[in-house]
Design an enzyme around this catalytic site. Sequence first.
Site, PDB file in Angstrom:
ATOM      1  N   GLY A 278       0.797  -1.216   0.000  1.00 47.91           N
ATOM      2  CA  GLY A 278       0.000   0.000   0.000  1.00 47.91           C
ATOM      3  C   GLY A 278       0.832   1.270   0.000  1.00 47.91           C
TER       4      GLY A 278
ATOM      5  NE  ARG B 277       4.729   2.686   7.983  1.00 48.64           N
ATOM      6  CZ  ARG B 277       5.878   2.049   8.219  1.00 48.64           C
ATOM      7  NH1 ARG B 277       6.176   0.943   7.546  1.00 48.64           N
ATOM      8  NH2 ARG B 277       6.723   2.503   9.126  1.00 48.64           N
ATOM      9  CB  CYS B 278       4.419  -0.855   0.819  1.00 43.97           C
ATOM     10  SG  CYS B 278       3.725  -1.979   2.039  1.00 43.97           S
ATOM     11  CG  MET B 279       3.703   1.916  -3.217  1.00 46.08           C
ATOM     12  SD  MET B 279       2.643   2.410  -4.600  1.00 46.08           S
ATOM     13  CE  MET B 279       1.500   3.543  -3.799  1.00 46.08           C
TER      14      MET B 279
END
Length: 402
Positions: free
Chosen positions: A388, A390-392
């Site tokens: 999502g 945050r991951c990106m």
Amino acid sequence: MDKRKINIYSEIGNLKTVLIHRPGGEIENLIPEYLERLLFDDIPFLKVARQEHDNFAKILKENGVETLYLEKLAAEAVKNPEVKELFLNEVIAECGINEVKTITSLKDYLYSLSDIKMIDKVMAGIRKKEIEIKECYDEYPFIMDPMPNLYFTRDPFACIGSGISLNSMKTKTRRRETIFGKYIFKYHPELKDSGIKLWCDRNDTYNIEGGDELILSKQVIAIGHSERTDKEAVINMAKNIFENGESFKTILIFDIPKTRAFMHLDTVFTMIDYDKFTVHPGIEGTLRVTALTYDYKNRELIAKEETGSLEKILSKYLKKDITLLRCGGGDKVISAREQWNDGSNTLAISPGKVITYERNYVTNEILDKNNIKVIQIPSSELSRGRGGPRCMSMPFNREDLL
């Protein structure tokens, strides 16, 4: 030239600078029979994935966030011919390529490209036929694997306090990703010699990944003992952080299920306001937590084991009543569906203001009803990578909370 500093002492302070990666040719080098090896469940449509990612970057900029691109920083870091030679030697060695003729062909090919195109090609992967090796239809076509997970910039290296964890990744597929971080922080003109501390290194024995590292406050860090992060790695990193005079007083190790569905701590909960978190209902039972503190007099870690609900543990260590907002409202079907598309993986750009995937509409409505400002982004293709907002994103700098 001004030197950049790292300043990350919360998950929610006003986001000032962030590192992202625009999906590239590595996405189009995914093929069905090798998806599991490359940690993907599906093949995103690159054209639309880029449109969605460009929109993500646009929203960040519109909210006053400086966006740095991984590929651009890496290209700038290897401009010096000696550094470029070191970089290529390391990348090729990490691919397990030992045949002298093949190494020579690879180097000749990569040296023929501009710096940015060379970086893009290393990221995208190199087919055998590109260096004039015959490809057989029923054989693996790449001499250098693509790195499709790169648009999840959170995992290979992450900023904590005034330093970084240059992570030792769990899977062979993702280990090469950390090479870019190594060269950026060691050789980029704006980052080298800037006193940035290194909490752990990419060649450490034990594994740790950025998705498991959450900075809850100036005093508290939460790290997941997950499918991808070893408890021993957390203990080693904690010792380095405590001994380097940071403000952190407690590092909480959350023991979470070691499965792909619970891949990292930030896939099951993220902080969205001073007293609010999104949470996957699947971890709302009794949790095992190890609280690490440091005895400065005797120069040793102190570990305290405890159990309790997520709400109770967070309330205790953040010294305030915490509200957990359940992904999908806790409904078994809705939460499972929206969790699959990272409904609990939000990026806070300021306290109570978050970026989410628009497809998780039930969770987004719950956040809105709890006075969270939600900025929704399209993600039909980005979400296929199982990560999502945050991951990106890998924040470099946030304003300190008052």
